[in-house]
Design an enzyme around this catalytic site. Sequence first.
Site, mmCIF file in Angstrom:
data_model
loop_
_atom_site.group_PDB
_atom_site.id
_atom_site.type_symbol
_atom_site.label_atom_id
_atom_site.label_comp_id
_atom_site.label_asym_id
_atom_site.label_seq_id
_atom_site.Cartn_x
_atom_site.Cartn_y
_atom_site.Cartn_z
ATOM 1 N N HIS A 138 0.856 -1.270 0.143
ATOM 2 C CA HIS A 138 0.200 -0.382 -0.337
ATOM 3 C C HIS A 138 1.071 0.944 0.111
ATOM 4 C CE1 HIS A 138 -2.763 -3.199 1.615
ATOM 5 N NE2 HIS A 138 -3.452 -2.370 0.987
ATOM 6 N N HIS A 139 0.229 2.280 -0.546
ATOM 7 C CA HIS A 139 1.170 3.554 -0.438
ATOM 8 C C HIS A 139 1.607 4.762 0.536
ATOM 9 C CE1 HIS A 139 0.797 7.744 -1.595
ATOM 10 N NE2 HIS A 139 1.939 8.066 -1.725
ATOM 11 N N GLY A 140 2.319 4.614 1.149
ATOM 12 C CA GLY A 140 2.844 5.124 2.593
ATOM 13 C C GLY A 140 2.217 7.095 2.527
ATOM 14 N N THR A 189 -4.213 7.027 -3.207
ATOM 15 C CA THR A 189 -2.840 8.016 -3.419
ATOM 16 C C THR A 189 -2.092 7.152 -4.071
ATOM 17 O OG1 THR A 189 -2.223 7.904 -0.858
ATOM 18 C CG2 THR A 189 -4.016 9.400 -1.913
#
Length: 380
Positions: free
Chosen positions: A180-182, A211
């Site tokens: 997953h995006h940080g 995002t």
Amino acid sequence: LFEFNSPYSPRVSYHFNPKVSNYHYGVRHPMKPFRLMLTDHLVSGYGLHKIMDLYETRSATPDELRKFHSDDYVKFLSKVTPENISKMPRGTFEKFNIGDDCPIFQNIFDYSSLYAGASLDASTKLINDQSDIAINWSGGLHHAKKGNPSGFCYINDIVLSVLNLLRYHPRVLYIDIDLHHGDGVQEAFYTTDRVFTVSFHKYNGEFFPATGDINEIGCSKGKHFAMNVPLDDGIDDESYVTLFKSVIDPLITTYKPTVIIQQCGADSLGHDRLGCFNLNIKAHGECVNFVKSFGIPMLVVGGGGYTPRNVSRLWAHETGLLNNVLLPKELPDGLPFRDSFGPDYTLYPVLDDLFENKNSKKYLEDTRIRCLENIRYLQG
Ligand code: TV7
Ligand code: ZN
């Protein structure tokens, strides 16, 4: 233990607290702190505890949590229980984003303060030059926001550690290889050039947290100091590792970070319960070993990972690599919970080929070029 040849023999500290693995998000919830207990058993079963400095960690204090999080959120988290949540003012659920992803469970504040305390302790070891690499597998909860939890993350231990490191370090590099995006870390440092954030993740505009588009590059003073590497389902070892190295090498050489935080989310592995990549344990580990090879002080944290046996295999393997040790595939004798590691009972099961690789050669090459263009701005 088989130590491999490496020009760099870092002093490694391992920050853990057996209590963290006893908290429960709920029976159906994919996040299982129990995976940390499996990890610690593998790490000590292989004898790695004998060659590292071990630290049993403390809880972060409310004052420490408030270095990033808002007053009212820290207060809420410290007061809320599964019993009193329904008696809180109307709108509390919505205000604090409480729901299936981020439920209120028993002793939630103790849990959050414990994993945050471990990351703070680990970052302080680096600041004091008491270790070269500090590991906290219970940390890496990269989605938590200033005023609310998000995506299984309540306190953002990474942001708190970066803030701690910034007191002494001019430039911090954050590398995120969770599926997953940080987003929480990127958002916190979006306008500063003292923290460079880079995240490799699944992205299609919908996948949580939605995002991490390649066009998110930071703004004002932070413009060009954020990088996103959006990927599609089924990425394999060779494409991922090649892309990772070809981006991270020039990034480190150009930005010259004085300290690096690597988030090692294990949900980017193949066969993850929530995942859609095809990475094997050795490929994921190669990314960590590559960053280590620059010899820059490193804070290494965990993150996602929803197939507990593979999470613990990965993090034990990576603890080995950080100590210049390649763990043998045979599991240690007398390993508690050995049954969890069937049917193969090895450290490196084959985890590929579940998803078709939807990342074309052309897509990967274009993405690499876009990233390198972003890095060129740093030289100017
Ligand atoms: C760092 N995916 C965290 C990753 C956070 C992902 C999501 C679930 C999920 C939650 C459950 C559950 C689940 C099978 C999977 C839009 C929604 C869809 C909740 C059911 N089963 C990290 C967060 C992500 C909770 N959230 O990066 C309880 O999957 O996609 C979403 C949001 C709304 C809420 N619903 C899911 O790895 C640590 N959640 C079963 C029970
Ligand atoms: Zn994740």
